[in-house]
Design a protein around this motif. Structure first.
Motif, short mmCIF file in Angstrom:
data_model
loop_
_atom_site.label_atom_id
_atom_site.label_comp_id
_atom_site.label_asym_id
_atom_site.label_seq_id
_atom_site.Cartn_x
_atom_site.Cartn_y
_atom_site.Cartn_z
N ASN A 1 -8.45 -37.69 -29.60
CA ASN A 1 -9.83 -37.90 -30.05
C ASN A 1 -10.20 -39.35 -30.28
O ASN A 1 -11.38 -39.69 -30.42
CB ASN A 1 -10.07 -37.12 -31.35
N TYR A 2 -9.20 -40.21 -30.31
CA TYR A 2 -9.49 -41.62 -30.60
C TYR A 2 -8.87 -42.55 -29.56
O TYR A 2 -9.57 -43.24 -28.83
CB TYR A 2 -8.99 -41.98 -32.01
N ILE A 3 -7.55 -42.55 -29.45
CA ILE A 3 -6.87 -43.54 -28.61
C ILE A 3 -7.24 -43.38 -27.13
O ILE A 3 -7.57 -44.35 -26.46
CB ILE A 3 -5.34 -43.44 -28.77
N THR A 4 -7.14 -42.16 -26.61
CA THR A 4 -7.31 -41.96 -25.16
C THR A 4 -8.68 -41.39 -24.79
O THR A 4 -8.87 -40.93 -23.67
CB THR A 4 -6.21 -41.02 -24.63
N LYS A 5 -9.63 -41.44 -25.72
CA LYS A 5 -10.91 -40.78 -25.45
C LYS A 5 -11.66 -41.40 -24.28
O LYS A 5 -12.47 -40.72 -23.63
CB LYS A 5 -11.78 -40.79 -26.71
N ASN A 6 -11.39 -42.68 -23.98
CA ASN A 6 -12.09 -43.34 -22.87
C ASN A 6 -11.40 -43.15 -21.53
O ASN A 6 -11.91 -43.59 -20.50
CB ASN A 6 -12.25 -44.84 -23.15
N TYR A 7 -10.23 -42.52 -21.54
CA TYR A 7 -9.57 -42.17 -20.27
C TYR A 7 -8.88 -40.82 -20.41
O TYR A 7 -7.74 -40.61 -20.01
CB TYR A 7 -8.60 -43.27 -19.82
N GLU B 1 2.57 -40.16 -31.01
CA GLU B 1 1.35 -40.20 -31.82
C GLU B 1 0.91 -38.80 -32.27
O GLU B 1 1.19 -37.80 -31.60
CB GLU B 1 0.21 -40.86 -31.04
N ASP B 2 0.20 -38.74 -33.38
CA ASP B 2 -0.44 -37.51 -33.79
C ASP B 2 -1.46 -37.11 -32.72
O ASP B 2 -2.20 -37.95 -32.20
CB ASP B 2 -1.15 -37.72 -35.13
N THR B 3 -1.49 -35.83 -32.37
CA THR B 3 -2.34 -35.41 -31.25
C THR B 3 -3.82 -35.59 -31.52
O THR B 3 -4.58 -35.94 -30.61
CB THR B 3 -2.05 -33.94 -30.89
N ASP B 4 -4.27 -35.34 -32.74
CA ASP B 4 -5.69 -35.55 -33.05
C ASP B 4 -6.08 -37.01 -32.82
O ASP B 4 -7.10 -37.32 -32.21
CB ASP B 4 -5.99 -35.16 -34.50
N TYR B 5 -5.24 -37.88 -33.32
CA TYR B 5 -5.49 -39.32 -33.19
C TYR B 5 -5.42 -39.75 -31.73
O TYR B 5 -6.24 -40.53 -31.24
CB TYR B 5 -4.46 -40.08 -34.03
N CYS B 6 -4.45 -39.17 -31.00
CA CYS B 6 -4.25 -39.56 -29.60
C CYS B 6 -5.40 -39.10 -28.71
O CYS B 6 -5.98 -39.89 -27.97
CB CYS B 6 -2.93 -38.97 -29.10
#
Length: 359
Positions: free
Chosen positions: A127-133, A120-125
């Protein structure tokens, strides 16, 4: 899909097992004896209970939860397989499996080599995908023996967390033995019909500005709802004569899609290393894309294709028109595209994977 293809090639010189986590469809006809799903069948009640526990932990743990707490059944299966098959290298494919299994497996099997393969793109990963963990994900990355990522941008991020990071491109999947003649009045576009991520709203804006007589041919798959929303966008913007939707394509039909076009267009908001651009390059298509990290990597900062900043659809239409009006310019970008495409040949990819596996 890419993991299956690379794994299949690595299995020629290694014993490789495929352990599907979220789904167990055998897309590439892998040896059933080597494919061992670890996904757990849960009742609706159990899924609701897990979701409730995550929410409670999130609310009372500084807006964060630990994902490995909720995959104990899958972890148990994975532990059993590691013991039974005497696995000494575990490649965790993508952020989900990394976050869910890396820390637990390393505690139980400290000598196993864990390679975290991040697509995944790091910004997306981050700041969005893993932000809750976020903390659990960072800890898992630190514990990994190696990180494999897809771009220089991702490498710069991951090496700050884990110095043993590597860049390995995804291989070219659709074999190309011909190049486009660049004489068709067609612009190819290949994408799933995700309006937001793939920028289909941008696509219809670009279509309004391209020269008359040219068509953007869209190949991709979406749900009935996504298709309906896409058609609504097309009709609302009055570009039904500029955009042709041909649905999902594969094999020879997908090859023909590229070969019968003269330009390739990407309007995605974010991409790590888009396979469709790799495919377009391998057929010698000039590529016009927004400057997300994947396009910057593949187009060498704009050397091998045209990058457009700030999601400026007017500028993108102008850049497309510059290619439409200049055949020599199209040919110039074709030469650069074909040269770059050699980076994605399987032999080059396997050589780098073997360095990581044996380091």
């Amino acid at each position: 899909m890419v993991a299956s293809i690379v794994g299949k090639e690595l299995s020629k010189t290694n014993t490789v097992y495929f352990l599907p986590f979220l789904e167990d469809d055998n897309f590439l006809s892998l040896d059933p004896k080597k494919m061992i799903p670890i996904n757990a069948n849960r009742s609706i009640f159990e899924k609701m209970w897990i979701k409730s526990r995550k929410t409670i932990e999130f609310l009372f743990n500084d807006k964060s939860f630990t994902p490995s707490k909720y995959t104990k059944k899958e972890l148990k299966s994975l532990i059993s397989i590691i013991k039974e098959k005497e696995i000494d290298i575990l490649i965790l494919n993508s952020y989900i499996s990394v976050a869910f299994f890396s820390t637990s497996i390393k505690k139980i099997f400290p000598n196993i080599k864990i390679i975290s393969w991040m697509h995944e793109d790091t910004d997306y990963c981050f700041n969005y995908i893993t932000k809750n963990y976020h903390l659990a994900f960072i800890a898992a990355i630190k514990l990994s023996d190696s990180i494999v990522c897809l771009s220089q941008k991702a490498y710069e991020v991951y090496k700050q967390i884990n110095p043993n990071s590597f860049i390995i491109y995804n291989p070219m999947v659709l074999n190309s033995d011909r190049k486009a003649n660049l004489k068709e009045n067609v612009i190819s576009f290949t994408s799933r019909l995700d309006i937001k991520i793939k920028g289909l709203d941008f696509l219809v804006d670009v279509a309004k500005g391209i020269s008359d007589g040219w068509t953007i041919r869209v190949a991709g798959q979406g749900t009935p709802e996504e298709e309906e929303e896409f058609f609504r966008l097309i009709n609302k913007n009055g570009v039904s004569t500029k955009i042709e939707y041909v649905g999902p394509l594969s094999g020879d039909e997908l090859k023909a899609h590229y070969l019968s076009s003269s330009i390739f267009l990407s309007t995605s908001r974010t991409e790590a290393l888009p396979l469709v651009i790799i495919e377009a390059l391998s057929y010698g298509l000039p590529v016009v894309s927004f400057d997300h990290s994947g396009a910057i990597e593949l187009l060498n900062q704009g050397e091998n294709g045209i990058l457009v900043s700030d999601f400026d659809t007017d500028e993108m239409a102008d850049k497309v028109n510059s290619l439409i009006e200049n055949f020599d310019l199209r040919e110039s970008y074709q030469k650069k595209a074909l040269k770059k495409a050699k980076s994605f040949e399987m032999s080059n990819i396997l050589e780098k994977w073997n360095i990581v596996l044996n380091s």
